[in-house]
Design a protein around this motif. Structure first.
Motif, PDB file in Angstrom:
ATOM      1  N   GLU A  48       3.112   9.824  -3.414  1.00 50.67           N
ATOM      2  CA  GLU A  48       3.485   9.080  -4.618  1.00 50.67           C
ATOM      3  C   GLU A  48       4.848   9.540  -5.137  1.00 50.67           C
ATOM      4  O   GLU A  48       5.652   8.732  -5.602  1.00 50.67           O
ATOM      5  N   SER A  49       5.113  10.826  -5.031  1.00 52.90           N
ATOM      6  CA  SER A  49       6.396  11.340  -5.509  1.00 52.90           C
ATOM      7  C   SER A  49       7.559  10.876  -4.646  1.00 52.90           C
ATOM      8  O   SER A  49       8.716  10.925  -5.098  1.00 52.90           O
ATOM      9  N   MET A  93       0.830  -1.192   0.000  1.00 49.17           N
ATOM     10  CA  MET A  93       0.000   0.000   0.000  1.00 49.17           C
ATOM     11  C   MET A  93       0.871   1.251   0.000  1.00 49.17           C
ATOM     12  O   MET A  93       2.061   1.207   0.332  1.00 49.17           O
ATOM     13  N   LEU A  94       0.251   2.348  -0.349  1.00 53.04           N
ATOM     14  CA  LEU A  94       0.983   3.603  -0.370  1.00 53.04           C
ATOM     15  C   LEU A  94       1.109   4.193   1.023  1.00 53.04           C
ATOM     16  O   LEU A  94       2.210   4.573   1.449  1.00 53.04           O
ATOM     17  N   ALA A  95       0.002   4.280   1.758  1.00 58.47           N
ATOM     18  CA  ALA A  95       0.059   4.981   3.042  1.00 58.47           C
ATOM     19  C   ALA A  95      -1.044   4.520   3.975  1.00 58.47           C
ATOM     20  O   ALA A  95      -2.123   4.099   3.538  1.00 58.47           O
ATOM     21  N   VAL A  96      -0.732   4.601   5.259  1.00 59.32           N
ATOM     22  CA  VAL A  96      -1.714   4.448   6.325  1.00 59.32           C
ATOM     23  C   VAL A  96      -1.795   5.797   7.027  1.00 59.32           C
ATOM     24  O   VAL A  96      -0.789   6.292   7.550  1.00 59.32           O
ATOM     25  N   ILE A  97      -2.975   6.401   7.001  1.00 64.44           N
ATOM     26  CA  ILE A  97      -3.176   7.724   7.594  1.00 64.44           C
ATOM     27  C   ILE A  97      -3.983   7.558   8.880  1.00 64.44           C
ATOM     28  O   ILE A  97      -5.116   7.067   8.851  1.00 64.44           O
ATOM     29  N   GLY A  98      -3.391   7.927   9.993  1.00 64.70           N
ATOM     30  CA  GLY A  98      -4.063   7.845  11.279  1.00 64.70           C
ATOM     31  C   GLY A  98      -4.457   9.222  11.763  1.00 64.70           C
ATOM     32  O   GLY A  98      -3.606  10.093  11.960  1.00 64.70           O
ATOM     33  N   ASP A 118       0.991  -3.187   5.485  1.00 65.08           N
ATOM     34  CA  ASP A 118       2.299  -3.044   4.847  1.00 65.08           C
ATOM     35  C   ASP A 118       2.211  -1.884   3.867  1.00 65.08           C
ATOM     36  O   ASP A 118       1.588  -1.997   2.805  1.00 65.08           O
ATOM     37  N   ALA A 119       2.816  -0.771   4.223  1.00 60.34           N
ATOM     38  CA  ALA A 119       2.690   0.432   3.407  1.00 60.34           C
ATOM     39  C   ALA A 119       4.034   1.124   3.251  1.00 60.34           C
ATOM     40  O   ALA A 119       4.987   0.857   3.993  1.00 60.34           O
ATOM     41  N   GLU A 120       4.105   2.006   2.271  1.00 64.30           N
ATOM     42  CA  GLU A 120       5.310   2.811   2.064  1.00 64.30           C
ATOM     43  C   GLU A 120       5.479   3.857   3.158  1.00 64.30           C
ATOM     44  O   GLU A 120       6.590   4.106   3.637  1.00 64.30           O
ATOM     45  N   PHE A 121       4.354   4.471   3.562  1.00 67.28           N
ATOM     46  CA  PHE A 121       4.408   5.570   4.522  1.00 67.28           C
ATOM     47  C   PHE A 121       3.316   5.397   5.580  1.00 67.28           C
ATOM     48  O   PHE A 121       2.260   4.805   5.325  1.00 67.28           O
TER      49      PHE A 121
END
Length: 348
Positions: free
Chosen positions: A241-242, A121-126, A218-221
């Motif tokens: 993404e960048s 995944m790209l991101a997990v935002i909490g 499992d994410a990038e950020f």
């Protein structure tokens, strides 16, 4: 008449001999008495010496048993083998910790497979929230934060958004039950079971959030957002993404400043004396929005039991980043209180 003197004379002789024998027997008795005393004294000393020898033998025997035995060649080889084994165990533990920090978590593969179909995944935002923030959550759900099917579609794009909250100090009370009921309806909470939700516990909440997020996705950020921030979600996704594939990224609106030493002030830091004579904070991302790459979030997860927290969560995260190979990325688009037009967040 002539024999009479003879008789008298013999009687006097006997009396003389009797008195003489009595005089000679007294010294003999005295000598015999002292001989007995001397014999008893010598016998007593010999008996005491025998007891002392027995006690001494017992002590010597115990000392011999306690003395280290001479090591044979086999014993020495065994000791050296144990030391070598201990060294290899330490090296293996260090390699294991390094492997974990690089992404090889024990349960990560299964969790990521279940959540994103084997695709990272790209991101997990909490988004931080509290027990009294129900109206604010509904406001977010009605503005920038997707809900229901839109939330699922966003996850298919590789972005997870969750409200982050701990548990009440009185576990299972009405506060906890209301959150459970709301989560049952919206399915947009990340509940930190081991964290007690309280204002003074916010720095510790950071550890629990990043640890739980890493363990579940499992994410990038991994992105931490305060509950007083509105997001330009598409703008944030484009920013992330960048930066995809960039390890060790510590991204935010970087700042530093004076440490408040006056007790009772708004930003008082109880451990101000640890920040040197100049009383100045190190460089750190403002707490409104903080982005960590995967390996940094994993570092927090692995070492959460050892990491020190301070009075505020932004300086707490900054203190953790000092000791690792983190790349500080100061992005003005993440300065939520700024008047800039090109930014991905604003104060709600």
């Amino acid at each position: 008449m002539e024999s009479l003197p003879t008789t008298v004379s013999s009687k006097s002789d006997r009396r003389g001999r009797s008195s003489k024998s009595q005089n000679t027997s007294k010294p003999s008795l005295i000598m015999a008495f002292f001989s007995c005393l001397a014999w008893l004294y010598v016998a007593g000393r010999l008996w005491q010496d025998a007891q002392h020898r027995v006690a001494l033998n017992i002590v010597l025997q115990k000392n011999l048993e306690l003395r280290p035995k001479a090591l044979t060649v086999d014993d020495k080889l065994m000791v050296l083998g144990c030391k070598d084994l201990e060294r290899r165990i330490v090296e293996t533990e260090m390699e294991l910790a390094q492997a974990k920090s690089q992404g090889y978590l024990k349960n990560q593969k299964s969790l990521s497979s279940a959540s994103s179909g084997n695709k990272k995944m790209l991101a997990v935002i909490g988004v931080y929230t509290g027990f009294g923030s129900h109206l604010k959550r509904n406001k977010f759900r009605g503005s920038w934060m997707p809900r229901d099917d839109a939330l699922k579609k966003l996850e298919e794009r590789g972005v997870v958004i969750r409200f982050v909250i701990g548990r009440s100090a009185n576990r299972g009370d009405s506060l906890d039950r209301k959150i459970d009921q709301e989560n049952l309806a919206t399915k947009d909470f990340l509940i930190l079971e081991n964290h007690e939700e309280a204002q003074e516990e916010l720095p510790k909440k950071v550890k629990f959030f990043y640890s739980a997020a890493v363990q579940n996705w499992d994410a990038e950020f991994y992105v931490k957002v305060d509950d007083n921030v509105d997001l330009d979600l598409e703008g944030l996704i484009g920013l992330l993404e960048s930066r995809r594939g960039q390890d060790g990224a510590y991204i935010g609106c970087m700042k530093s400043g004076d440490v408040v030493t006056q007790e009772g002030s708004q930003w008082y830091e109880p451990e101000w004396w640890k920040f040197g004579d100049d009383k100045s904070y190190f460089r750190h991302a403002t707490g409104s929005l903080v982005i960590l790459s995967k390996n940094l979030a994993q570092y927090i997860n692995i070492n959460s039991g050892l990491l020190k927290t301070y009075a505020f969560d932004d300086t707490t995260i900054g203190s953790w980043m000092i000791g690792v190979q983190a790349t500080y990325i100061d992005d003005n688009r993440l300065c939520c209180s700024s008047t800039r037009q090109e930014k991905v967040c604003s104060m709600a």
